[in-house]
Structure formats: structure tokens, C-alpha cells
Design a protein around this motif. Structure first.
Motif, PDB file in Angstrom:
ATOM      1  N   LEU A 598       0.852  -1.190   0.000  1.00  0.00           N
ATOM      2  CA  LEU A 598       0.000   0.000   0.000  1.00  0.00           C
ATOM      3  C   LEU A 598       0.890   1.243   0.000  1.00  0.00           C
ATOM      4  CD1 LEU A 598      -2.609  -1.049   2.727  1.00  0.00           C
ATOM      5  CD2 LEU A 598      -2.872  -1.204   0.242  1.00  0.00           C
ATOM      6  N   PRO A 599       1.203   1.793  -1.166  1.00  0.00           N
ATOM      7  CA  PRO A 599       2.068   2.976  -1.197  1.00  0.00           C
ATOM      8  C   PRO A 599       1.399   4.163  -0.510  1.00  0.00           C
ATOM      9  CG  PRO A 599       1.082   2.568  -3.355  1.00  0.00           C
ATOM     10  CD  PRO A 599       0.762   1.388  -2.507  1.00  0.00           C
ATOM     11  N   GLY A 600       2.082   4.701   0.481  1.00  0.00           N
ATOM     12  CA  GLY A 600       1.521   5.808   1.244  1.00  0.00           C
ATOM     13  C   GLY A 600       0.822   5.374   2.513  1.00  0.00           C
ATOM     14  N   GLY A 601       0.745   4.081   2.769  1.00  0.00           N
ATOM     15  CA  GLY A 601       0.162   3.588   4.012  1.00  0.00           C
ATOM     16  C   GLY A 601      -1.282   4.012   4.193  1.00  0.00           C
ATOM     17  N   GLU A 602      -1.562   4.819   5.213  1.00  0.00           N
ATOM     18  CA  GLU A 602      -2.919   5.251   5.518  1.00  0.00           C
ATOM     19  C   GLU A 602      -3.552   6.014   4.364  1.00  0.00           C
ATOM     20  OE1 GLU A 602      -4.987   4.719   8.129  1.00  0.00           O
ATOM     21  OE2 GLU A 602      -3.506   3.252   8.799  1.00  0.00           O
ATOM     22  N   SER A 603      -2.733   6.672   3.540  1.00  0.00           N
ATOM     23  CA  SER A 603      -3.283   7.412   2.401  1.00  0.00           C
ATOM     24  C   SER A 603      -4.000   6.487   1.433  1.00  0.00           C
ATOM     25  CB  SER A 603      -2.167   8.154   1.659  1.00  0.00           C
ATOM     26  OG  SER A 603      -1.569   9.130   2.487  1.00  0.00           O
ATOM     27  N   ALA A 604      -3.561   5.221   1.382  1.00  0.00           N
ATOM     28  CA  ALA A 604      -4.186   4.266   0.475  1.00  0.00           C
ATOM     29  C   ALA A 604      -5.621   3.955   0.880  1.00  0.00           C
ATOM     30  CB  ALA A 604      -3.362   2.981   0.417  1.00  0.00           C
ATOM     31  N   VAL A 605      -5.936   4.104   2.171  1.00  0.00           N
ATOM     32  CA  VAL A 605      -7.302   3.854   2.625  1.00  0.00           C
ATOM     33  C   VAL A 605      -8.251   4.877   2.006  1.00  0.00           C
ATOM     34  CG1 VAL A 605      -8.804   3.720   4.649  1.00  0.00           C
ATOM     35  CG2 VAL A 605      -6.464   2.830   4.770  1.00  0.00           C
ATOM     36  N   LYS A 606      -7.784   6.112   1.863  1.00  0.00           N
ATOM     37  CA  LYS A 606      -8.621   7.171   1.305  1.00  0.00           C
ATOM     38  C   LYS A 606      -8.480   7.307  -0.210  1.00  0.00           C
ATOM     39  CE  LYS A 606      -8.629   9.829   5.600  1.00  0.00           C
ATOM     40  NZ  LYS A 606      -8.358  11.136   6.254  1.00  0.00           N
ATOM     41  N   GLU A 607      -7.487   6.622  -0.781  1.00  0.00           N
ATOM     42  CA  GLU A 607      -7.279   6.682  -2.228  1.00  0.00           C
ATOM     43  C   GLU A 607      -7.164   5.262  -2.780  1.00  0.00           C
ATOM     44  OE1 GLU A 607      -4.223   9.369  -3.634  1.00  0.00           O
ATOM     45  OE2 GLU A 607      -4.317  10.496  -1.754  1.00  0.00           O
ATOM     46  N   PRO A 608      -8.279   4.650  -3.148  1.00  0.00           N
ATOM     47  CA  PRO A 608      -8.239   3.288  -3.703  1.00  0.00           C
ATOM     48  C   PRO A 608      -7.298   3.143  -4.895  1.00  0.00           C
ATOM     49  CG  PRO A 608     -10.484   3.871  -3.132  1.00  0.00           C
ATOM     50  CD  PRO A 608      -9.665   5.116  -2.934  1.00  0.00           C
ATOM     51  N   ARG A 609      -7.029   4.195  -5.613  1.00  0.00           N
ATOM     52  CA  ARG A 609      -6.092   4.111  -6.740  1.00  0.00           C
ATOM     53  C   ARG A 609      -4.705   3.685  -6.266  1.00  0.00           C
ATOM     54  NH1 ARG A 609      -3.779   9.902  -8.227  1.00  0.00           N
ATOM     55  NH2 ARG A 609      -3.425  10.699  -6.121  1.00  0.00           N
ATOM     56  N   ARG A 610      -4.308   4.043  -5.050  1.00  0.00           N
ATOM     57  CA  ARG A 610      -3.016   3.606  -4.514  1.00  0.00           C
ATOM     58  C   ARG A 610      -3.028   2.086  -4.285  1.00  0.00           C
ATOM     59  NH1 ARG A 610       0.353   7.730  -1.705  1.00  0.00           N
ATOM     60  NH2 ARG A 610      -0.650   9.774  -1.903  1.00  0.00           N
ATOM     61  N   SER A 611      -4.154   1.574  -3.743  1.00  0.00           N
ATOM     62  CA  SER A 611      -4.261   0.121  -3.573  1.00  0.00           C
ATOM     63  C   SER A 611      -4.170  -0.570  -4.915  1.00  0.00           C
ATOM     64  CB  SER A 611      -5.587  -0.231  -2.889  1.00  0.00           C
ATOM     65  OG  SER A 611      -5.604   0.206  -1.546  1.00  0.00           O
ATOM     66  N   ALA A 612      -4.793   0.022  -5.943  1.00  0.00           N
ATOM     67  CA  ALA A 612      -4.746  -0.572  -7.279  1.00  0.00           C
ATOM     68  C   ALA A 612      -3.319  -0.618  -7.807  1.00  0.00           C
ATOM     69  CB  ALA A 612      -5.644   0.224  -8.227  1.00  0.00           C
ATOM     70  N   ALA A 635      -6.091   7.420 -13.544  1.00  0.00           N
ATOM     71  CA  ALA A 635      -6.399   8.307 -12.417  1.00  0.00           C
ATOM     72  C   ALA A 635      -5.133   8.821 -11.742  1.00  0.00           C
ATOM     73  CB  ALA A 635      -7.271   7.579 -11.406  1.00  0.00           C
ATOM     74  N   CYS A 636      -3.954   8.347 -12.184  1.00  0.00           N
ATOM     75  CA  CYS A 636      -2.680   8.751 -11.580  1.00  0.00           C
ATOM     76  C   CYS A 636      -1.803   9.406 -12.650  1.00  0.00           C
ATOM     77  CB  CYS A 636      -1.938   7.535 -11.010  1.00  0.00           C
ATOM     78  SG  CYS A 636      -2.922   6.486  -9.927  1.00  0.00           S
ATOM     79  N   ASP A 665     -10.993  -2.276  -2.712  1.00  0.00           N
ATOM     80  CA  ASP A 665     -10.622  -0.931  -3.164  1.00  0.00           C
ATOM     81  C   ASP A 665      -9.885  -0.975  -4.491  1.00  0.00           C
ATOM     82  OD1 ASP A 665     -11.699  -0.007  -0.823  1.00  0.00           O
ATOM     83  OD2 ASP A 665      -9.811   0.643   0.079  1.00  0.00           O
ATOM     84  N   ALA A 666      -8.913  -1.884  -4.588  1.00  0.00           N
ATOM     85  CA  ALA A 666      -8.098  -1.983  -5.801  1.00  0.00           C
ATOM     86  C   ALA A 666      -8.953  -2.313  -7.016  1.00  0.00           C
ATOM     87  CB  ALA A 666      -7.002  -3.031  -5.618  1.00  0.00           C
ATOM     88  N   VAL A 667      -9.851  -3.268  -6.866  1.00  0.00           N
ATOM     89  CA  VAL A 667     -10.700  -3.661  -7.992  1.00  0.00           C
ATOM     90  C   VAL A 667     -11.653  -2.534  -8.367  1.00  0.00           C
ATOM     91  CG1 VAL A 667     -12.493  -5.281  -8.750  1.00  0.00           C
ATOM     92  CG2 VAL A 667     -10.489  -6.114  -7.511  1.00  0.00           C
ATOM     93  N   ALA A 668     -12.190  -1.821  -7.364  1.00  0.00           N
ATOM     94  CA  ALA A 668     -13.076  -0.684  -7.649  1.00  0.00           C
ATOM     95  C   ALA A 668     -12.349   0.371  -8.472  1.00  0.00           C
ATOM     96  CB  ALA A 668     -13.590  -0.086  -6.349  1.00  0.00           C
ATOM     97  N   SER A 669     -11.089   0.602  -8.168  1.00  0.00           N
ATOM     98  CA  SER A 669     -10.312   1.587  -8.924  1.00  0.00           C
ATOM     99  C   SER A 669      -9.941   1.053 -10.299  1.00  0.00           C
ATOM    100  CB  SER A 669      -9.053   1.963  -8.139  1.00  0.00           C
ATOM    101  OG  SER A 669      -8.297   2.939  -8.837  1.00  0.00           O
ATOM    102  N   ILE A 670      -9.557  -0.201 -10.391  1.00  0.00           N
ATOM    103  CA  ILE A 670      -9.220  -0.815 -11.686  1.00  0.00           C
ATOM    104  C   ILE A 670     -10.394  -0.697 -12.657  1.00  0.00           C
ATOM    105  CG2 ILE A 670      -8.817  -3.047 -12.813  1.00  0.00           C
ATOM    106  CD1 ILE A 670      -7.025  -3.762 -10.396  1.00  0.00           C
ATOM    107  N   LEU A 671     -11.610  -0.814 -12.126  1.00  0.00           N
ATOM    108  CA  LEU A 671     -12.808  -0.730 -12.961  1.00  0.00           C
ATOM    109  C   LEU A 671     -13.280   0.701 -13.181  1.00  0.00           C
ATOM    110  CD1 LEU A 671     -14.867  -3.754 -11.559  1.00  0.00           C
ATOM    111  CD2 LEU A 671     -13.501  -3.648 -13.650  1.00  0.00           C
ATOM    112  N   GLY A 672     -12.620   1.667 -12.546  1.00  0.00           N
ATOM    113  CA  GLY A 672     -13.022   3.057 -12.706  1.00  0.00           C
ATOM    114  C   GLY A 672     -14.237   3.446 -11.891  1.00  0.00           C
ATOM    115  N   ILE A 673     -14.540   2.671 -10.850  1.00  0.00           N
ATOM    116  CA  ILE A 673     -15.721   2.932 -10.027  1.00  0.00           C
ATOM    117  C   ILE A 673     -15.427   3.949  -8.932  1.00  0.00           C
ATOM    118  CG2 ILE A 673     -17.277   1.874  -8.319  1.00  0.00           C
ATOM    119  CD1 ILE A 673     -17.174  -0.670 -10.026  1.00  0.00           C
TER     120      ILE A 673
END
Length: 819
Positions: A598-612, A635-636, A665-673
């Protein structure tokens, strides 16, 4: 009670119920003539504040039995004298005819020699706590039909009175200051009863007999409408009418209710809702709605029989309902993009009167800023809500403790409590065996605490995320409050294993013997406890994040749960529980989802694109650039991707996680949701919502591979790479998002089934925040049942972190099972 109550006042209007003996007949009772026997009964359970003593009085007098009844910190004590066969019948009727809101956990009958009672009386309550505590405190109870008729009857002296109640309804937990439950031990002690209310209170044949909050317009609390500066604009019913007028005009009104303030606004006004969102700093999270009546709800939502019962129940929670999109009356920014609405009906006379005056749905959301506890005092509300609300509808009945509205949904014909507060707290979960007094301080998010006294685990109301000074202060107040109410001093404290949680630090500061329980194991213990499972079982614990014992962030875990009779050991170093310094309690982790960074640690919780990015980089490496067409990468910026992948390579602020929540989160971002989350779980909710009405049994591939790092032959990693490849291919070839979302959820259910087959344990427990997802849990339960397993999931205790405290208590109980 200042004096003994032996008979109803002669001036009472209440009629004697059929079958009751008159006071003149009492002297001709069986005891005096036959000698007879004496029966002593101690009743434990939810028997205070529900009309239990009046019920006992009517039953005893009707049967011609003499004696007495009273409240004590241990429950209700009863002594009756009469013929032995009558006493036996009395005992049977006591259990079978009890008041509807009461709950008898146990009765301790003892037959003794008679002492010659001449009548039946209700004695003053005992306040001596030397015998310990076992009486249950009831939650607040929604207005009963009888009181509602009184409020809207122009001939009734309580006509339009917003604080009408009786022994069958009204405030309980939010007004109690101590036990036993008598008026002098509640916040109603500030309101001496008038002659008429006192007569009702003293009349055993009246439904307000010993209704501790009993009041009327002459002697009880009253309303006022205040400005933002605290100046009085109107009083009594005029205040309510003016508040309703303000809502109609588009204003935001802070209403002091049962357990705190609600912020009320016209749910049809997009402008009013926009201002409420801006002022409350709540960008997109759906608001709860209050409707005037059930038929109104049915116009806007699909309502099953079970959901209708729940909406009109004494608990009266917020119920998640599927909305009817044909109705456009509700402003779109109330619940942006959500197929569901959180709906409740009025649950106090004040709310009934306000909604009857308005005649349309309103937003009714907690009176607080985000991450702060709900306001309960009007002066505090002026200070904290002054920039949110335009006017304040207040009253002068003090609130003893904050209480949010509970949130419940119906799944597979059963209720699932998602936020446990009004109507449910502080009713306990009962353990099979007594436990020494133990305090559990819960988790960091959605915090609640629990106190084990004997066999009862009393779970507090929802406290919230311990992110602010106000929330932390509320957390400490609730702990002190519970210890005071239940007259119990803990000898042990249990907490989460995360060293940086504020709840953990509080537990460590107590100086008591301390047990730390792994977060996801606590989830499983909680679900097992409320379902009465003692093990063995397969525990599936999926949520957002939790501290793992290997230094990674967990959240997609499978545990082999042993039997409670076997006790539990510290898996880290083999220590037995009992040392003053905290062992780390965890059952056997037999499988988990493949990890990613999870790049950015806690930031990834608020930015699913980081999880992706972290998930894609885990198996694509530098080839991630070949998938620049994916919505998550679009998105990045290229610079962001370069920085984040470098962080992952160097291990800089990029924790490794097995979290199912972050996989969502990662899948939601991968799909553009969803690329950015403004509230917890937003991406996962939107991914579930994307399924819509799609029906498919298709799923993606996955593998189970040995986890060599654990050094065990029966430890496995659930490899999701084939799943993500399938998602990407479907997205590339234009498969509808609805189909991809459904297939992804189906795959998760198949992963659970596959691990269950490996473990070959018939009992499977589904827990953690991910199992608030209706599609996932329904699919998983159905598939497990088809494969011959027995799945269990949450009902009265939240699957999210609101249930962690219960799990911590149960873990402590299991750790002592072999002592």
C-alpha cells in the motif's frame, strides 16, 4: 420509592382487571387460614423499567397471594405466601405471562416456612450493592401505541406532550444514573410529579405505575427553540411548530432527542442537503432519513414484512432498504448513487409530533462533526453545532449518556445490526461460564467497549472512531460509566494487539493484567459467541486493516478455531495467559489472501487508486506501464506511479497487506468505479452497488498455494492473480461492469468454499467489515450450504469493529478455559 405501596389509590380512574382480588378480599387469603408455604424468587434479567413489579403485584393479588416485591441491584426479589399448589402455579405464570419487553435470564425459587404476610405490597428498592450486580439495564424503548394515542387525543391531558411515556416505552439507558432503577436514580429526579402523575405512579392498576420517566405538561420537561446564540425564540408546543416551520423553509434544525442531538433538514431540498453536507464536512456519505409513517416509506422503498416489523419495533432502528428509483421526491444528494436508503420512523413523542406537523421525510443525522461523538447537552451543542444548525429545538431533561441511532439491515430473513446503539445497548451477550470481571476496550475505529460481569458481557453503545479529543474523552467516559452502573471493578483488561491504538494505550495505562488479542481473531470470537458456537470452526475474518503478528497489515484471514474447552495459547511464544505483561492471543492462521503493498500507508485507505497500483505492481512489476489504459492508472500521473512504485521497491511507507477490504478498493479503482474515498468503505460499497440486479454464477480463477513462510504444511495463500487477470481482460473486452462486479464477488465466495474444503471443518464463521456486503455474505452462505457446511454470521453484534470488544472478552474467557 419513599413508602410501601399496598393498594391502589381510591381516586384512580384505572379499572380493576378481571380476575384480580379486591383489597377487601386480601384479608381472606389462603395463607392466614391454612398456614401454607412461602416462596422466595430472585429474578435475573431485563426486569427493571418494564413494568415487572406491577405485573407481579397484579398476578399475586389476582391469585390471592400475600407478600412483597422489590427491585435490587441483583434483579427483582419476590416473596409470596399461599398454598403450595398456588405457589407452583404462580411460578409458572411468572415466566409465561411476563411483560413483553422483559427478559428473564434465570429465576431462583426457594420454598420456606410462612411468616404470615397480611397483604401484597411493593417495597422500596434496595440500594445496597454488597451482594454484587446482576440486574440488566434496558435500552431506550420506542413510543408504544397507547402513549401515541394519548399524545394525539385532544381530550387527553397529555395531548401534544412530547415526553409522554409509560412502563412499556420511553427512555431507559439514556436517563439512568445508577441502580436500582428508580426515579431518584434517573435524570427525571429534577421533575417532581404533580398530583395526577403521582396518582398514576402509585396505582398498581395503571400502566404508568412506577414508570420512572412519568411526566405531563404540568410537571415534566418542556421544549424551547433557541437561536445559534442561545436566545429563546419560543417555548412548549409553539417551539415545535416554529422548528417545523424552519425545516419547511429550508433551515437546518438541531433537535435534542433521546440520546443526543439530530440535525434535521428537508430531505426533498437539494439546497438544504448541500448546506448540511458542507457545514457537517460530510462530502458523500449517505444520510439517514426519518419518515412520517410506514406507508410513506413503502412509497419510496421496497419493504419486506421483516423490514416493516423492524421499522415499527420497540428498537426502531435505522433500516437499510432498497429504494424505488421511480420516486424522485428525495433529493439526489441525500444518498448519492446508492441503491439503498437508511430509513427510520419516529421513535419518541417529540419525533412523532414533529413529523406529523411536517408531513414529509427529513434527513435526521447525528448532531456532530465528522469523527466526533454526538452532542447531548444544549449548551455544548450551541458551541459545537453553532456553525451547522440554524436553530435549536431543545428540552430540559438531562441526557445521562450519548446514544446514536442503531443501523440494521435484513439479510436472508434475519436482522444484522451494523451499528449497535439505541434500542440494543447495553443488553448483554451471555457466556456459558462466569468470567472474572473483565474490561475490553475494543478497537480504534467504530469503537465500543465491553464489561464482563459473571456470565454477562455488557456491550456499550457505539462510541465511534477514536480520531479526535472529543471521541477519546467519550471513550473514557463510557468506561467509567459502565464500571459505575454495573458496580464492577475489572481485574483484567483486554485490548487490540495494535500498539498504537488509543484504546491499547489506555488499556496499558490501567496497570491491570493485560491480554492483547489479534484484531481478526477477535472478530471470529465475537461471531462465535453471539451464535453460541464453542468450536472447533473455520473462522473467515475479512475487513479493511488490522495489526498482524508478522508485522504486516492483515484483513483477509482464515483461522482454525479450537474448542473453548481446550483453552488457548499464545501462538507467538507459547506463554500461557495470566502474566501481568500482555501475551498475544491468536488462534491458528491457516490461510490468507496474497499480500500486496500500500504505497503511502494510511493514504491508500482514502485513495483506492493507490491500492490498485500496489496490487498491479505486485504481479506486473515494470509491465504495469503496458496497462496504462486501465482507469486506475489513468487516475494517476506518471510521476505519481513512478514515486509509488519506487516507494514499494524500497519499502518506504508501503506496508504489506493481506486485506480483503483493500482488495475491494483496488478492484473498484481498476474498474473506474472509485479512486478516492470520502468515507470508510465507500469503494467497496460502490463495487457492490455496481452489481445492481445482475444474476450470474460465473466467477474468475484463483489458486491455493502453500505458504512456505509459515513453515507449516497446512498453511495456504489464496492467490488472487488469476482473479485480477480475469477482471482486467473482461474490462479490456468491454464486458459490462455489472457482470465484472458480480463475477468478482462470486470469486470471493468460491475462495471461502475452497479453503473450507481444505480445512474440512463443518462450521464456518463469517465475520469482519467485509461481511456487511449483502451480496458477498448471501453468496458465501448459499455456496457453503450447497457444499454441506454450516455457515454462521452476525445478527445482534456488528460484523465490523463495533463487535471487537465482545470478541476480546470471549478470547479472555477461552484463555482461561483450562484453569
Amino acid at each position: 420509592m419513599a413508602q410501601l405501596i399496598q393498594t391502589a389509590k381510591s381516586g384512580s380512574k384505572a379499572k380493576q382487571s378481571p380476575g384480580l382480588m379486591s383489597t377487601a378480599q386480601l384479608g381472606q387469603s389462603n395463607t392466614g387460614r391454612t398456614g401454607g408455604s412461602r416462596l422466595r424468587v430472585v429474578v435475573h434479567g431485563a426486569v427493571q423499567g418494564v413494568g415487572f413489579r406491577p405485573f407481579v403485584y397484579r398476578l399475586a393479588v389476582g391469585m390471592g397471594l400475600n407478600g412483597w416485591v422489590n427491585n435490587s441491584p441483583q434483579g427483582v426479589f419476590i416473596e409470596v405466601e399461599g398454598r403450595k399448589e398456588l405457589l407452583d402455579t404462580f411460578l409458572l405464570r411468572l415466566a409465561s405471562e411476563k411483560p413483553p419487553r422483559s427478559h428473564i435470564q434465570s429465576m431462583e425459587p426457594t420454598y420456606l416456612d410462612p411468616v404470615g404476610y397480611s397483604a401484597f405490597e411493593i417495597r422500596a428498592s434496595e440500594k445496597d450493592s454488597s451482594g454484587g450486580f446482576s440486574a440488566l439495564i434496558l435500552p431506550d424503548i420506542a413510543t408504544c401505541p397507547d402513549c401515541l394515542r394519548d399524545v394525539f387525543d385532544p381530550t387527553n391531558r397529555r395531548y401534544l406532550y412530547p415526553f409522554t411515556n409509560c412502563t412499556n416505552c420511553g427512555p431507559r439507558f439514556t436517563i439512568i444514573e445508577g441502580l436500582p432503577y428508580d426515579r431518584g436514580m434517573t435524570t427525571m429526579k429534577h421533575f417532581p410529579m404533580c398530583e395526577h402523575c403521582q396518582a398514576e405512579y402509585e396505582n398498581p392498576l395503571d400502566r404508568r405505575f412506577h414508570a420512572q420517566p412519568n411526566a405531563c405538561p404540568v410537571c415534566g420537561p418542556h421544549l424551547e427553540l433557541w437561536t445559534q446564540a442561545g436566545f429563546i425564540l419560543a417555548t412548549q408546543h409553539d417551539a415545535l411548530l416554529a422548528a417545523a416551520s424552519a425545516v419547511r423553509d429550508g433551515s437546518i434544525v438541531a433537535v435534542k432527542g433521546l440520546g443526543g442531538f439530530l440535525l434535521v433538514a428537508d430531505a426533498r431540498s437539494e439546497d438544504a442537503i448541500s448546506r448540511l453536507r458542507e457545514r457537517k464536512r460530510r462530502v458523500e456519505k449517505p444520510f439517514a432519513l426519518m419518515y412520517p409513517s410506514l406507508p410513506w416509506v413503502e412509497e419510496h422503498c421496497e419493504v419486506s414484512d421483516a423490514e416493516a416489523r423492524l421499522l415499527t419495533s420497540p428498537e426502531s432502528p435505522i433500516v437499510l432498504l432498497k429504494r424505488r428509483w421511480a420516486s424522485a421526491e428525495i433529493a439526489p444528494n441525500v444518498a448519492p448513487g446508492s441503491p439503498n436508503l437508511g430509513v427510520m420512523l419516529p421513535y419518541t413523542p417529540l419525533h412523532h409530533l414533529l413529523m406529523a406537523e411536517l408531513g414529509f421525510p427529513v434527513v435526521a443525522t447525528s448532531g456532530n462533526l465528522s469523527d466526533e461523538p454526538i452532542c447531548i447537552d444544549e449548551h455544548d451543542a450551541i458551541e459545537r453545532l453553532g456553525e451547522i444548525a440554524d436553530v435549536f429545538l431543545v428540552h430540559n431533561r438531562p441526557i445521562a449518556r450519548h446514544m446514536d441511532d442503531s443501523i440494521v439491515r435484513v439479510l436472508m430473513g434475519r436482522e444484522m445490526v451494523m451499528r449497535r446503539a439505541r434500542g440494543y445497548a447495553p443488553l448483554p451477550v451471555r457466556l456459558d461460564k462466569p468470567l472474572q470481571t473483565t474490561l475490553a476496550v475494543g478497537a480504534h475505529f467504530k469503537n465500543s467497549v465491553a464489561l464482563a460481569v459473571g456470565q454477562d458481557v455488557f456491550i456499550s453503545q457505539h462510541i465511534g472512531d477514536l480520531e479526535t479529543t472529543q471521541a477519546t474523552a467519550a471513550f473514557k467516559r463510557v468506561i467509567d460509566d459502565f464500571q459505575h452502573l454495573y458496580m464492577a471493578t475489572p481485574t483484567t483488561v483486554v485490548c487490540d494487539a495494535h500498539p498504537d491504538y488509543l484504546s491499547t494505550k489506555h488499556a496499558e495505562a490501567t496497570g491491570l493484567p493485560l491480554l492483547k488479542v489479534q484484531h481478526h481473531a477477535a472478530h471470529v470470537y465475537a461471531c462465535m459467541a453471539e451464535n453460541g458456537i464453542s468450536g472447533p470452526a473455520l473462522g473467515v475474518s475479512w475487513d479493511g486493516t488490522g495489526y498482524g503478528d508478522d508485522g504486516t497489515v492483515w484483513g483477509g484471514e482464515f483461522f482454525r478455531m479450537g474448542s473453548a474447552e481446550c483453552g488457548m495459547r499464545n501462538e507467538r511464544d507459547g506463554e500461557e495467559f495470566g502474566a501481568p505483561h500482555s501475551p498475544f492471543l491468536m488462534p491458528e492462521r491457516i490461510a490468507h489472501l496474497r499480500t500486496f503493498s500500500l504505497p503511502g500507508g494510511e493514504s491508500a485507505v482514502k485513495e483506492p487508486r493507490r491500492s490498485a497500483i500496489g496490487l498491479l505492481y505486485e504481479f506486473l512489476g515494470e509491465r504495469i506501464a503496458l496497462h496504462a489504459w486501465l482507469p486506475a492508472l489513468r487516475a494517476c500521473t506518471q510521476e505519481e506511479i513512478k514515486v509509488w512504485t519506487t516507494m514499494i521497491d524500497r519499502g518506504l511507507n508501503s506496508p504489506v497487506t493481506s486485506s480483503a477490504g483493500r482488495l475491494f478498493d483496488a478492484v473498484a479503482s481498476i474498474l473506474g468505479i472509485c479512486d478516492y474515498s470520502s468515507y470508510e468503505g465507500q469503494a467497496a460499497m460502490q463495487l457492490e452497488n455496481a452489481i445492481g440486479s445482475t444474476e450470474t454464477d460465473k466467477s474468475y480463477g484463483f489458486r491455493l498455494i502453500p505458504d512456505s513462510r509459515q513453515g507449516k504444511k497446512d498453511a495456504w495463500i489464496v492467490e488472487w492473480q488469476p482473479t485480477i487477470c480475469g477482471v482486467i481482460l473482461d474490462r479490456y473486452f468491454g464486458t459490462p461492469i455489472t457482470q465484472i462486479a458480480a463475477r468478482f464477488h462470486n470469486t470471493l465466495a468460491e475462495m471461502i468454499v475452497a479453503v473450507a474444503r481444505l480445512v474440512n471443518e463443518p462450521t464456518v464463521v463469517l465475520t469482519g467489515g467485509c461481511f456487511q456486503n449483502a451480496y458477498l455474505i448471501q453468496r458465501a452462505v448459499r455456496r457453503l450450504q450447497e457444499e454441506g457446511f454450516r455457515p454462521y454470521w452476525h445478527q445482534r453484534v456488528p460484523p465490523n469493529d463495533g463487535g471487537i470488544a465482545l470478541g476480546q472478552i470471549v478470547a479472555a474467557a477461552w484463555s482461561r478455559a483450562d484453569e
